[in-house]
Design an enzyme around this catalytic site. Structure first.
Site, mmCIF file in Angstrom:
data_model
loop_
_atom_site.group_PDB
_atom_site.id
_atom_site.type_symbol
_atom_site.label_atom_id
_atom_site.label_comp_id
_atom_site.label_asym_id
_atom_site.label_seq_id
_atom_site.Cartn_x
_atom_site.Cartn_y
_atom_site.Cartn_z
ATOM 1 N N ALA A 1 0.853 -1.193 0.000
ATOM 2 C CA ALA A 1 0.000 0.000 0.000
ATOM 3 C C ALA A 1 0.883 1.236 0.000
ATOM 4 O O ALA A 1 1.964 1.240 0.576
ATOM 5 C CB ALA A 1 -0.888 -0.013 1.236
ATOM 6 N N CYS B 1 4.186 3.407 -17.981
ATOM 7 C CA CYS B 1 3.466 2.225 -18.485
ATOM 8 C C CYS B 1 2.100 1.988 -17.843
ATOM 9 O O CYS B 1 1.084 2.006 -18.545
ATOM 10 C CB CYS B 1 4.344 0.991 -18.335
ATOM 11 S SG CYS B 1 5.758 1.038 -19.443
ATOM 12 N N ARG C 1 7.897 10.394 -15.256
ATOM 13 C CA ARG C 1 6.599 10.331 -15.935
ATOM 14 C C ARG C 1 5.515 9.782 -15.000
ATOM 15 O O ARG C 1 5.663 8.728 -14.417
ATOM 16 C CB ARG C 1 6.715 9.477 -17.203
ATOM 17 C CG ARG C 1 7.533 10.180 -18.287
ATOM 18 C CD ARG C 1 7.683 9.333 -19.540
ATOM 19 N NE ARG C 1 8.658 8.272 -19.387
ATOM 20 C CZ ARG C 1 9.035 7.458 -20.364
ATOM 21 N NH1 ARG C 1 8.499 7.576 -21.570
ATOM 22 N NH2 ARG C 1 9.943 6.527 -20.154
HETATM 23 N N1 LIG Z 1 9.857 2.353 -20.126
HETATM 24 C C1 LIG Z 1 9.469 1.136 -19.741
HETATM 25 O O1 LIG Z 1 9.706 0.689 -18.629
HETATM 26 C C2 LIG Z 1 8.721 0.240 -20.700
HETATM 27 C C3 LIG Z 1 8.530 -1.111 -20.381
HETATM 28 C C4 LIG Z 1 7.836 -1.920 -21.267
HETATM 29 C C5 LIG Z 1 7.326 -1.383 -22.439
HETATM 30 N N2 LIG Z 1 7.512 -0.059 -22.719
HETATM 31 C C6 LIG Z 1 6.986 0.470 -23.983
HETATM 32 O O2 LIG Z 1 8.081 0.669 -24.868
HETATM 33 C C7 LIG Z 1 7.845 1.843 -25.670
HETATM 34 C C8 LIG Z 1 8.992 2.826 -25.492
HETATM 35 O O3 LIG Z 1 8.986 3.270 -24.168
HETATM 36 P P1 LIG Z 1 10.211 4.162 -23.596
HETATM 37 O O4 LIG Z 1 9.928 4.349 -22.158
HETATM 38 O O5 LIG Z 1 11.485 3.572 -24.028
HETATM 39 O O6 LIG Z 1 9.939 5.533 -24.402
HETATM 40 P P2 LIG Z 1 10.931 6.758 -24.593
HETATM 41 O O7 LIG Z 1 10.073 7.944 -24.800
HETATM 42 O O8 LIG Z 1 11.961 6.758 -23.514
HETATM 43 O O9 LIG Z 1 11.691 6.434 -25.955
HETATM 44 C C9 LIG Z 1 11.116 6.556 -27.225
HETATM 45 C C10 LIG Z 1 12.195 7.034 -28.169
HETATM 46 O O10 LIG Z 1 11.692 7.006 -29.506
HETATM 47 C C11 LIG Z 1 12.261 8.100 -30.203
HETATM 48 N N3 LIG Z 1 11.474 8.340 -31.422
HETATM 49 C C12 LIG Z 1 10.233 8.883 -31.525
HETATM 50 N N4 LIG Z 1 9.837 8.899 -32.814
HETATM 51 C C13 LIG Z 1 10.845 8.355 -33.541
HETATM 52 C C14 LIG Z 1 11.038 8.077 -34.928
HETATM 53 N N5 LIG Z 1 10.084 8.359 -35.815
HETATM 54 N N6 LIG Z 1 12.193 7.524 -35.310
HETATM 55 C C15 LIG Z 1 13.167 7.233 -34.423
HETATM 56 N N7 LIG Z 1 13.047 7.459 -33.091
HETATM 57 C C16 LIG Z 1 11.904 8.014 -32.664
HETATM 58 C C17 LIG Z 1 12.224 9.224 -29.193
HETATM 59 O O11 LIG Z 1 13.117 10.266 -29.530
HETATM 60 C C18 LIG Z 1 12.636 8.479 -27.905
HETATM 61 O O12 LIG Z 1 14.034 8.510 -27.703
HETATM 62 C C19 LIG Z 1 6.487 2.389 -25.222
HETATM 63 O O13 LIG Z 1 5.492 1.872 -26.061
HETATM 64 C C20 LIG Z 1 6.333 1.822 -23.830
HETATM 65 O O14 LIG Z 1 4.990 1.675 -23.453
HETATM 66 C C21 LIG Z 1 8.216 0.760 -21.884
#
Ligand SMILES: NC(=O)c1ccc[n+]([C@@H]2O[C@H](COP(=O)([O-])OP(=O)(O)OC[C@H]3O[C@@H](n4cnc5c(N)ncnc54)[C@H](O)[C@@H]3O)[C@@H](O)[C@H]2O)c1
Length: 461
Positions: A256, A264, A331
């Protein structure tokens, strides 16, 4: 050894995978539109805090297996696997914002090499049906003769232990209409020795949403129970311990506190709710999970206000800014809402976080960022524990009390054993620990020890 392009290669997921897949011996190029981050990565600076990541990055840059670029022309042609790791944040209505995915899919399509087979691996969390969307967008923009298949491969890593989780996954989920494509991606992961589930793309996409929704539900469930405990005089930490001993329930995600944040859980539960809504369903449980999570933050500040007899003119030491320990990610962190609400009510804020202060300082220039939890406590009317960093569990509470103006410790994560807090001369308030003595009774450590002797702690998730 495979040639791999990671699109979104400077993000939390993309960077972890770029470095890890290079470490497994592959030739990896991380592609990202963020030019400043790409330049820093090529210098070996990850710019995000993740235990073990900097070393992994340096080692593989030095070995020449890993590099970063902003240029699709340099990264996509010739790559056998192209991982899509771009962000899918929430739109204001809760839908997943698919602009990054669409932009990247179009660019990948344009840069596919005719005559070569490319596996596009959807690792971002994307709504059900996205493998079809990406297939369509890539196909529309691919040159004649390009051969590709899309595989849904949702990611389950946890920020703060991303490197560990990538190398030791619980499971690999692969969704494809073309079994050979799923098996090609499975071969890439084979050195990790994880159970691998090959299924259709929609089921693979749903496994990710359903998993996150389940974990978020456990958190909101125990927070609801905590609220009831508070009113009825039970201690939720003991209740959770007793529940967790039942193997059908298990102890994890039953802590809790201030609820879930991060990039996420909130967005994925929100997106699943929207998908169910759009399908004409009534996702009442998912809505309740989000509502309980939002309520916790407001109630917490309301409680603080009551305990301090108003926040106007009060000084608060905020311990923890990141949405969880071992990350610098802000975030959806509870700290953001708590800071906003406390400032609106006239409080002065001093904060400490072991990793997230640089990110937070940009967002809250009015908050004094402090080098240690002790410095944050100087002149504070209350210490407010927001993030369960290990560093906070080990503080010298006597030193904290000596630095403060007041004597309240509001423990938003139930990190402390109350007797130790009372012994330091502090008042203690936790989350759902309704059996605690009232403030006027909190003077005798001996009484407190007797009261709490049976309370042992369940481990953190
Ligand atoms: N962060 C986590 O713990 C986590 C865990 C599991 C799944 N996810 C999923 O993975 C995905 C990424 O999450 P994240 O936390 O790494 O996001 P993030 O925002 O840290 O990274 C995304 C990256 O994509 C780049 N980007 C955006 N548009 C682009 C393009 N057209 N070409 C090239 N690069 C581009 C951005 O500049 C950024 O660096 C999301 O869908 C998230 O839900 C995240």
């Amino acid at each position: 050894m495979a040639r791999i392009c990671i699109v979104g290669g400077s993000g939390y997921v993309g960077l972890g995978y770029a470095a890890a897949l290079a470490d497994l011996g592959n030739d990896v190029i991380g592609l990202d539109v963020a030019a400043d981050r790409v330049a820093a990565l090529n210098r070996g600076e990850p710019l995000i805090y993740e235990p073990g990541l900097e070393e992994l990055l340096s080692r593989n840059l030095a070995a020449g297996r890993l590099s970063f670029t902003t240029d699709y022309t340099a990264a996509v042609p010739g790559a056998e696997f192209v991982f899509l790791c771009v962000g899918t944040p929430s739109l204001s209505n809760g839908d997943a914002d698919m602009r990054q995915v669409r932009g990247a899919a179009v660019a990948i399509g344009k840069h596919l090499q005719p005559g070569a087979r490319t596996y596009v691996v959807n690792k971002s969390t994307m709504p059900i049906g996205s493998a079809e969307l990406v297939t369509q967008l890539v196909a529309e923009h691919a040159p004649a003769g390009a051969d590709f298949a899309v595989v849904a491969n949702p990611e389950f890593l946890r920020e703060g232990s991303a490197v560990h989780d990538i190398f030791r996954p619980d499971r690999i989920v692969l969704g494809a209409n073309d079994r050979a494509a799923a098996e090609a991606v499975a071969a890439l992961y084979a050195p990790l020795g994880a159970p691998t589930l090959i299924t259709d793309p929609r089921s693979a996409e749903m496994i990710k949403y359903a998993s996150n929704a389940f974990l978020a539900t456990k958190i909101s469930f125990i927070n609801e129970v905590a609220h009831v405990c508070e009113r009825l005089g039970a201690d939720v930490t003991v209740v959770a311990e007793g529940m967790g001993l039942d193997p059908r329930i298990g102890p994890r995600f039953l802590h809790a506190g201030l609820g879930f944040g991060g990039s996420c859980f909130p967005k994925d539960v929100g997106a699943l709710t929207r998908m169910a809504d759009d399908a004409g369903l009534h996702p009442g449980l998912l809505r309740a999970v989000l509502e309980i999570n939002a309520d916790v933050r407001g109630r917490f500040v309301g409680r603080l206000e009551k305990l301090l007899d108003g926040l106007d003119g009060k000084t608060l030491a905020i311990w923890g800014l990141a949405f969880k320990e071992d990350t610098d990610d802000l975030r959806e962190s509870p700290a953001l809402d708590i800071i906003e609400m406390a400032r609106e009510r006239g409080a002065t804020l001093r904060a400490h976080d072991p990793a997230a202060m640089a990110n937070a300082a940009r967002r809250f220039p009015q908050v004094t960022m402090c080098a240690s939890p002790y410095e944050a406590a100087i002149g504070a009317d209350a210490v407010v524990v927001v993030t369960p960093w290990r560093e906070f569990r080990q503080v010298d509470l006597g030193r904290v009390k000596a630095a403060m103006r007041g004597d309240l410790l509001l423990d938003g994560r139930n990190l402390y054993d109350p007797p130790a807090v009372f012994a330091a001369g502090l008042r203690y308030e936790g989350m759902g620990r309704g059996s605690l003595p009232r403030a006027e009774d909190q003077v005798s450590p001996a009484v407190a020890v007797t009261t709490f002797v049976a309370t042992t702690r369940v481990g953190a998730d």
